[in-house]
Design a protein around this motif. Structure first.
Motif, PDB file in Angstrom:
ATOM      1  N   THR A  36      25.332 -41.884 -21.559  1.00  0.00           N
ATOM      2  CA  THR A  36      26.002 -41.798 -22.876  1.00  0.00           C
ATOM      3  C   THR A  36      27.646 -42.022 -22.474  1.00  0.00           C
ATOM      4  O   THR A  36      28.004 -41.918 -21.422  1.00  0.00           O
ATOM      5  N   ASP A  37      28.213 -42.115 -23.512  1.00  0.00           N
ATOM      6  CA  ASP A  37      29.860 -42.025 -23.119  1.00  0.00           C
ATOM      7  C   ASP A  37      30.457 -41.179 -24.583  1.00  0.00           C
ATOM      8  O   ASP A  37      30.130 -41.398 -25.791  1.00  0.00           O
ATOM      9  N   ALA A  38      31.487 -40.518 -24.390  1.00  0.00           N
ATOM     10  CA  ALA A  38      32.100 -39.861 -25.524  1.00  0.00           C
ATOM     11  C   ALA A  38      33.663 -39.621 -25.316  1.00  0.00           C
ATOM     12  O   ALA A  38      33.926 -39.632 -24.010  1.00  0.00           O
ATOM     13  N   SER A  77      30.761 -37.213 -19.237  1.00  0.00           N
ATOM     14  CA  SER A  77      31.716 -37.428 -19.714  1.00  0.00           C
ATOM     15  C   SER A  77      32.770 -36.428 -20.094  1.00  0.00           C
ATOM     16  O   SER A  77      31.944 -35.249 -20.041  1.00  0.00           O
ATOM     17  N   LEU A 100      35.394 -34.315 -22.397  1.00  0.00           N
ATOM     18  CA  LEU A 100      36.330 -33.967 -23.432  1.00  0.00           C
ATOM     19  C   LEU A 100      37.177 -32.846 -23.176  1.00  0.00           C
ATOM     20  O   LEU A 100      37.070 -31.860 -22.781  1.00  0.00           O
ATOM     21  N   GLY A 113      31.727 -30.495 -30.207  1.00  0.00           N
ATOM     22  CA  GLY A 113      31.245 -31.063 -29.181  1.00  0.00           C
ATOM     23  C   GLY A 113      29.679 -30.602 -28.926  1.00  0.00           C
ATOM     24  O   GLY A 113      29.152 -31.064 -27.853  1.00  0.00           O
ATOM     25  N   TYR A 122      24.875 -43.040 -28.177  1.00  0.00           N
ATOM     26  CA  TYR A 122      23.806 -42.471 -27.393  1.00  0.00           C
ATOM     27  C   TYR A 122      22.492 -43.094 -27.710  1.00  0.00           C
ATOM     28  O   TYR A 122      22.456 -43.785 -28.831  1.00  0.00           O
ATOM     29  N   PHE A 163      35.253 -35.840 -32.220  1.00  0.00           N
ATOM     30  CA  PHE A 163      34.552 -36.298 -31.014  1.00  0.00           C
ATOM     31  C   PHE A 163      33.706 -37.436 -31.348  1.00  0.00           C
ATOM     32  O   PHE A 163      32.916 -37.398 -32.351  1.00  0.00           O
ATOM     33  N   TRP A 194      26.227 -32.630 -33.688  1.00  0.00           N
ATOM     34  CA  TRP A 194      26.694 -33.966 -33.660  1.00  0.00           C
ATOM     35  C   TRP A 194      25.844 -34.524 -35.106  1.00  0.00           C
ATOM     36  O   TRP A 194      24.572 -34.092 -35.367  1.00  0.00           O
ATOM     37  N   ILE A 215      30.635 -39.835 -29.898  1.00  0.00           N
ATOM     38  CA  ILE A 215      29.622 -40.256 -28.581  1.00  0.00           C
ATOM     39  C   ILE A 215      28.783 -41.461 -28.997  1.00  0.00           C
ATOM     40  O   ILE A 215      28.586 -41.792 -30.307  1.00  0.00           O
TER      41      ILE A 215
END
Length: 345
Positions: free
Chosen positions: A259-261, A212, A214, A297, A273, A269, A300, A271
């Motif tokens: 995953t995706d963010a 992903s 950012l 980033g 997961y 940010f 988390w 995410i």
């Protein structure tokens, strides 16, 4: 003058306070289609895109099972408050032979009305090739398929991002026949007509795929990757993706799962997961799905539990967007039987 300074300070503190206290709220949770309402037995790897106020389009691959030649790309539009019946929008027919299709990714350049659908065709992820279609009517009809240039795979799972100067950074990766994983970025300066490829730390022993991308406030670019390291791995670029710093482990677990963010409008940010370690088989570790937030980033904090399943469940391959109204949309594989759609604010 003092009044203006006070007002500026107050607004700044208000914004910062809002960012610190932000907690996502679940608005809706539904399946795009129910088991038995579609002709395919299994589905996986969804993507979603906003196509207008309160309108969306989602796509995924579906067929007998992953890697079977009958697996094609499906799509459904969300119009007037409901998801339409899924329709087939692409297949893997090449040279009078049928191959499975893989990992669709929807993308639209912010200065264009053209909607692109990137996907892969091939017997497996080690031999697949990239293809693209486009739509001029918000996904109602699609062009014929076009092969991407040799060596260009297109976005492997997650969306490209568009920089302020119009340059597209497309997150991609390769899986060799020797099972070696490497990530790279495909860059286009002409809205996808031509592409250049930039490797991300290919000399490193760290194995990663499915980035992903950012963009930070200081214009620094970050990738977050699925890995074989039991952690979501990260790398930063200070020159718009031309060169990359060594891999760093985030504090997020990763059981060899996608995953995706994204960067939210409030600057934080987000995410999605699977919070687990890898098991003996590739599907292990995909029973739980969470949303986490970060300011840098790397560190988390969990913010929401989407799924807390049992052995045998699979909630995986999330994708995430924020629409123009600020709502957050997440889709993911729901036990390979449907695609789940989550809306947060």
């Amino acid at each position: 003058m003092k009044k203006n300074i006070f007002l500026f300070t107050f607004v700044t503190l208000l914004i910062l306070s809002s960012c610190r206290s932000y907690q996502p709220v679940l608005l809706t949770s539904s399946q795009i289609f129910k088991e038995g309402q579609v002709s395919f037995k299994q589905c996986h790897a969804s993507t979603i895109q906003s196509i207008g106020k309160d309108s969306l389009i989602a796509s995924w691959f579906g067929g007998t099972h992953e890697s079977n030649p009958d697996v094609v790309i499906w799509a459904s539009r969300y119009l007037n408050g409901k998801w339409e019946t899924p329709i087939q929008v692409a297949d893997g027919a090449l040279d009078e032979k049928q191959y499975p299709t893989w990992n669709p990714v929807l993308y639209q350049h912010p200065q264009s009305d053209t909607l692109y659908l990137y996907y892969k065709i091939g017997p497996n992820p080690r031999e697949w090739k990239g293809y693209v279609k486009y739509s001029l009517d918000k996904g109602n009809t699609w062009s014929t398929a076009k092969a991407l240039p040799a060596g260009v795979l297109g976005p492997i799972k997650n969306k490209p991002i568009t920089l302020d100067n119009g340059i597209i950074l497309s997150p991609s990766s390769t899986e060799s026949k020797d099972e070696i994983w490497k990530a790279h970025i495909e860059i286009s300066k002409d809205r996808g007509t031509t592409w250049s490829i930039v490797e991300i730390n290919h000399e490193s022993p760290v194995q990663v795929i499915q980035p992903s991308i950012l963009q930070h406030k200081d214009r620094k670019i970050q990738v977050l990757c699925r890995s074989k390291e039991n952690k979501v791995m990260s790398s930063f670029s200070n020159d718009h993706g031309k060169t990359w710093q060594p891999w760093q482990a985030t504090n997020l677990l990763n059981p060899n799962a996608a995953t995706d963010a994204i960067r939210l409008k409030n600057g934080q940010f987000m995410i999605v997961y699977n919070p687990d370690l890898a098991g003996k088989d590739w599907w292990e570790g995909r029973t739980k799905l969470r949303v986490a937030l970060s300011k840098d980033g790397l560190k988390w904090n969990d913010a929401l539990i989407l799924e807390d399943g049992q052995t045998g469940d699979e909630y995986s391959y999330p994708t995430i967007i924020q629409d123009p109204q600020g709502l957050i949309h997440i889709t993911y594989t729901w036990n390979r039987k449907s695609i789940k759609h989550i809306v947060l604010k």
